[in-house]
Design a protein around this motif. Structure first.
Motif, PDB file in Angstrom:
ATOM      1  N   ARG A   1       0.887  -1.220   0.013  1.00 11.74           N
ATOM      2  CA  ARG A   1      -0.056   0.034  -0.134  1.00 11.74           C
ATOM      3  C   ARG A   1       0.671   1.339  -0.121  1.00 11.74           C
ATOM      4  NH1 ARG A   1      -4.052   0.219   4.688  1.00 11.74           N
ATOM      5  NH2 ARG A   1      -5.040   1.600   3.310  1.00 11.74           N
ATOM      6  N   PHE A   2       1.968   1.132   0.521  1.00 16.43           N
ATOM      7  CA  PHE A   2       2.827   2.422   0.605  1.00 16.43           C
ATOM      8  C   PHE A   2       4.422   1.902   0.239  1.00 16.43           C
ATOM      9  CE2 PHE A   2       5.395   5.842   2.481  1.00 16.43           C
ATOM     10  CZ  PHE A   2       4.941   6.860   1.862  1.00 16.43           C
ATOM     11  N   GLN A   3       4.740   1.769  -1.032  1.00 12.83           N
ATOM     12  CA  GLN A   3       6.066   1.326  -1.258  1.00 12.83           C
ATOM     13  C   GLN A   3       7.308   2.317  -1.116  1.00 12.83           C
ATOM     14  OE1 GLN A   3       5.450  -1.644  -4.881  1.00 12.83           O
ATOM     15  NE2 GLN A   3       4.536   0.025  -5.636  1.00 12.83           N
ATOM     16  N   LEU A   4       8.165   1.733  -0.123  1.00 14.26           N
ATOM     17  CA  LEU A   4       9.239   2.705   0.177  1.00 14.26           C
ATOM     18  C   LEU A   4      10.455   2.415  -0.593  1.00 14.26           C
ATOM     19  CD1 LEU A   4       8.936   1.942   4.223  1.00 14.26           C
ATOM     20  CD2 LEU A   4       8.406   3.824   2.898  1.00 14.26           C
ATOM     21  N   ARG A   5      10.816   1.653  -1.497  1.00 17.62           N
ATOM     22  CA  ARG A   5      11.953   1.509  -2.027  1.00 17.62           C
ATOM     23  C   ARG A   5      11.763   2.536  -3.293  1.00 17.62           C
ATOM     24  NH1 ARG A   5      14.684  -3.970  -3.803  1.00 17.62           N
ATOM     25  NH2 ARG A   5      14.978  -3.913  -1.457  1.00 17.62           N
ATOM     26  N   PRO A   6      10.628   2.575  -4.006  1.00 19.49           N
ATOM     27  CA  PRO A   6      10.420   3.274  -5.137  1.00 19.49           C
ATOM     28  C   PRO A   6      10.419   4.736  -4.628  1.00 19.49           C
ATOM     29  CG  PRO A   6       8.815   1.550  -5.248  1.00 19.49           C
ATOM     30  CD  PRO A   6       9.493   1.338  -3.950  1.00 19.49           C
ATOM     31  N   LEU A   7       9.879   5.341  -3.155  1.00 13.91           N
ATOM     32  CA  LEU A   7      10.087   6.353  -2.915  1.00 13.91           C
ATOM     33  C   LEU A   7      11.353   7.047  -2.718  1.00 13.91           C
ATOM     34  CD1 LEU A   7       8.920   9.080  -1.545  1.00 13.91           C
ATOM     35  CD2 LEU A   7       8.820   7.803   0.672  1.00 13.91           C
ATOM     36  N   ILE A   8      12.307   6.174  -2.069  1.00  7.03           N
ATOM     37  CA  ILE A   8      13.596   6.612  -2.117  1.00  7.03           C
ATOM     38  C   ILE A   8      14.367   6.659  -3.492  1.00  7.03           C
ATOM     39  CG2 ILE A   8      16.010   5.452  -1.335  1.00  7.03           C
ATOM     40  CD1 ILE A   8      14.484   3.982   0.880  1.00  7.03           C
ATOM     41  N   ASN A   9      14.079   5.872  -4.343  1.00 13.06           N
ATOM     42  CA  ASN A   9      14.517   5.852  -5.898  1.00 13.06           C
ATOM     43  C   ASN A   9      14.020   7.245  -6.440  1.00 13.06           C
ATOM     44  OD1 ASN A   9      15.784   3.650  -5.825  1.00 13.06           O
ATOM     45  ND2 ASN A   9      14.168   2.284  -6.775  1.00 13.06           N
ATOM     46  N   SER A  10      12.906   7.445  -6.305  1.00 17.86           N
ATOM     47  CA  SER A  10      12.126   8.790  -6.727  1.00 17.86           C
ATOM     48  C   SER A  10      12.721  10.064  -6.060  1.00 17.86           C
ATOM     49  CB  SER A  10      10.727   8.897  -6.297  1.00 17.86           C
ATOM     50  OG  SER A  10      10.093   7.926  -6.972  1.00 17.86           O
ATOM     51  N   ILE A  11      13.370  10.111  -4.687  1.00 18.26           N
ATOM     52  CA  ILE A  11      14.184  11.139  -4.384  1.00 18.26           C
ATOM     53  C   ILE A  11      15.204  11.326  -4.767  1.00 18.26           C
ATOM     54  CG2 ILE A  11      15.293  12.062  -2.177  1.00 18.26           C
ATOM     55  CD1 ILE A  11      12.828  10.565  -0.511  1.00 18.26           C
ATOM     56  N   TRP A  12      16.032  10.168  -5.168  1.00 20.96           N
ATOM     57  CA  TRP A  12      17.493  10.058  -5.855  1.00 20.96           C
ATOM     58  C   TRP A  12      17.300  10.528  -7.314  1.00 20.96           C
ATOM     59  CZ3 TRP A  12      22.310  10.355  -3.970  1.00 20.96           C
ATOM     60  CH2 TRP A  12      23.294   9.964  -5.110  1.00 20.96           C
ATOM     61  N   HIS A  13      16.325  10.077  -7.817  1.00 24.80           N
ATOM     62  CA  HIS A  13      16.244  10.250  -9.400  1.00 24.80           C
ATOM     63  C   HIS A  13      15.258  11.482  -9.851  1.00 24.80           C
ATOM     64  CE1 HIS A  13      18.452   6.807 -10.192  1.00 24.80           C
ATOM     65  NE2 HIS A  13      17.913   5.950  -9.462  1.00 24.80           N
TER      66      HIS A  13
ATOM     67  N   ALA B   1      -3.219   1.750 -12.105  1.00 22.79           N
ATOM     68  CA  ALA B   1      -2.191   1.999 -12.893  1.00 22.79           C
ATOM     69  C   ALA B   1      -1.193   0.959 -13.231  1.00 22.79           C
ATOM     70  CB  ALA B   1      -1.522   3.539 -12.743  1.00 22.79           C
ATOM     71  N   ASN B   2      -0.562   0.609 -14.178  1.00 24.89           N
ATOM     72  CA  ASN B   2       0.443  -0.348 -14.296  1.00 24.89           C
ATOM     73  C   ASN B   2       1.661   0.031 -13.879  1.00 24.89           C
ATOM     74  OD1 ASN B   2       1.143   0.988 -16.594  1.00 24.89           O
ATOM     75  ND2 ASN B   2       2.038  -0.589 -17.474  1.00 24.89           N
ATOM     76  N   GLN B   3       2.028   1.347 -13.500  1.00 25.11           N
ATOM     77  CA  GLN B   3       3.335   1.819 -13.316  1.00 25.11           C
ATOM     78  C   GLN B   3       3.337   2.562 -11.934  1.00 25.11           C
ATOM     79  OE1 GLN B   3       6.212   3.110 -15.978  1.00 25.11           O
ATOM     80  NE2 GLN B   3       5.171   1.940 -17.735  1.00 25.11           N
ATOM     81  N   ASP B   4       2.088   2.269 -11.028  1.00 23.58           N
ATOM     82  CA  ASP B   4       2.220   2.995  -9.722  1.00 23.58           C
ATOM     83  C   ASP B   4       3.332   2.457  -9.127  1.00 23.58           C
ATOM     84  OD1 ASP B   4       1.343   3.928  -7.411  1.00 23.58           O
ATOM     85  OD2 ASP B   4      -0.809   3.347  -7.578  1.00 23.58           O
ATOM     86  N   LYS B   5       3.981   3.649  -8.498  1.00 26.64           N
ATOM     87  CA  LYS B   5       5.235   3.260  -7.622  1.00 26.64           C
ATOM     88  C   LYS B   5       4.763   3.442  -6.235  1.00 26.64           C
ATOM     89  CE  LYS B   5       7.841   6.199 -10.006  1.00 26.64           C
ATOM     90  NZ  LYS B   5       9.218   6.847 -10.272  1.00 26.64           N
TER      91      LYS B   5
ATOM     92  N   LEU C   1       6.458  14.305  -8.060  1.00 31.83           N
ATOM     93  CA  LEU C   1       5.990  13.851  -9.489  1.00 31.83           C
ATOM     94  C   LEU C   1       6.768  12.682  -9.950  1.00 31.83           C
ATOM     95  CD1 LEU C   1       5.505  17.549 -10.508  1.00 31.83           C
ATOM     96  CD2 LEU C   1       3.702  15.588 -10.710  1.00 31.83           C
ATOM     97  N   ASN C   2       7.968  12.459  -9.616  1.00 34.90           N
ATOM     98  CA  ASN C   2       8.930  11.385  -9.928  1.00 34.90           C
ATOM     99  C   ASN C   2       8.022  10.147  -9.248  1.00 34.90           C
ATOM    100  OD1 ASN C   2      11.104   9.372  -9.670  1.00 34.90           O
ATOM    101  ND2 ASN C   2      11.838  10.855 -11.064  1.00 34.90           N
ATOM    102  N   TYR C   3       7.672  10.443  -8.152  1.00 36.62           N
ATOM    103  CA  TYR C   3       7.004   9.208  -7.475  1.00 36.62           C
ATOM    104  C   TYR C   3       5.593   8.626  -7.787  1.00 36.62           C
ATOM    105  CZ  TYR C   3       6.195   6.353  -3.231  1.00 36.62           C
ATOM    106  OH  TYR C   3       5.825   5.468  -2.233  1.00 36.62           O
ATOM    107  N   THR C   4       4.906   9.742  -8.359  1.00 36.38           N
ATOM    108  CA  THR C   4       3.577   9.593  -8.638  1.00 36.38           C
ATOM    109  C   THR C   4       3.102   9.464 -10.205  1.00 36.38           C
ATOM    110  OG1 THR C   4       2.982  11.760  -8.432  1.00 36.38           O
ATOM    111  CG2 THR C   4       2.920  10.375  -6.345  1.00 36.38           C
ATOM    112  N   THR C   5       3.903   9.979 -10.990  1.00 41.66           N
ATOM    113  CA  THR C   5       3.699  10.289 -12.275  1.00 41.66           C
ATOM    114  C   THR C   5       4.634   9.375 -13.272  1.00 41.66           C
ATOM    115  OG1 THR C   5       4.760  12.193 -12.850  1.00 41.66           O
ATOM    116  CG2 THR C   5       2.620  12.387 -11.964  1.00 41.66           C
TER     117      THR C   5
END
Length: 254
Positions: free
Chosen positions: A118-130, A201-205, A145-149
């Motif tokens: 329900r709340f994926q942490l690894r993609p969040l960390i990746n979104s902060i970095w990228h 969404a198929n790519q929901d991070k 926006l990197n995390y959600t779009t």
């Protein structure tokens, strides 16, 4: 034609529909965009700790909107993104004679999916970095926006607009934490008086797509999957989301 009610999710408000509501109005749809307690126009109020309690303030905004616009139908279609979907389900349960249809977009429930989906942490960390890095852009909104779009992660005009919105008004850290707590505890219930549609969404991070699949199975409805799309689906693919909702409403009425 039913009035459409649009509900945003965690720490977001009606401004973050970013033209999706205007698109619907251009199509001739009557639209209301209330804010959840602690967000937007209600940012000064403390956010509730249970999903059900958000409904009272939203119903007040809806009732006022309907009274101010007597030409609007009192029959409602409620569309909720993420936590907004949880609130939509509770509102349908509360006023079963008024809510005709609920459309859930990338939502979830604690009794159907584990917290780490329900709340994926690894993609969040990746979104902060990228995140899209530019000195003149909001760090927080670049990460969001990197995390959600998918389509807007590097769109400087969108990041700039959302950064400006944030500088004008934003959800406090305390209210954000209270909303996360409420969403984490939410458990959906079965009701059979109105149609529930589930869009994933198929790519929901943020929320694993398995969460939408679990909701679709629970409410015995097909999963409407959107390709090349992130958590903020109406920002990524507004036209496709609008058409999916209109199609499911038409199907349920036939």
């Amino acid at each position: 034609m039913a009035t459409w009610v649009l509900l945003r999710g965690l720490m977001r408000d009606s401004r973050h529909w970013y033209g999706f509501d205007a698109q619907l109005r251009d199509e001739g749809i009557d639209v209301l965009t209330p804010d959840a307690t602690g967000n937007g126009t209600l940012a000064s109020k403390p956010s509730h700790l249970t999903i059900g309690n958000y409904s009272d303030d939203i119903w007040q905004q809806i009732d006022k909107g309907l009274n101010d616009n007597p030409e609007f139908s009192r029959e409602l279609v409620i569309i909720g993104v993420s936590m907004g979907g949880m609130i939509a389900l509770e509102m349908a349960r509360q006023r079963h004679k008024q809510v005709r249809h609920v459309a859930l977009i990338n939502s979830s429930a604690g009794n159907l999916s584990p917290w780490y989906q329900r709340f994926q942490l690894r993609p969040l960390i990746n979104s902060i970095w990228h995140r899209h890095k530019a000195a003149n852009l909001s760090f927080i909104e670049s990460c969001v926006l990197n995390y959600t779009t998918v389509t807007k992660a590097d769109d400087e005009s969108v990041i700039s607009d959302w950064g400006n919105m944030r500088s004008q008004l934003h959800t406090s850290i305390i209210n954000g934490a209270r909303q996360i707590y409420a969403a984490a505890r939410y458990q959906c219930t079965w009701f059979g008086h109105c149609r529930v549609s589930v869009i994933g969404a198929n790519q929901d991070k943020l929320a694993n797509p398995k969460c939408s699949k679990a909701l679709a199975e629970f409410y015995h409805t097909p999963l409407l999957q959107v390709e090349q799309c992130g958590h903020d689906a109406t920002l990524d693919h507004p036209d496709q989301i609008r058409q999916l909702i209109q199609d499911t409403i038409s199907e349920s009425a036939s």
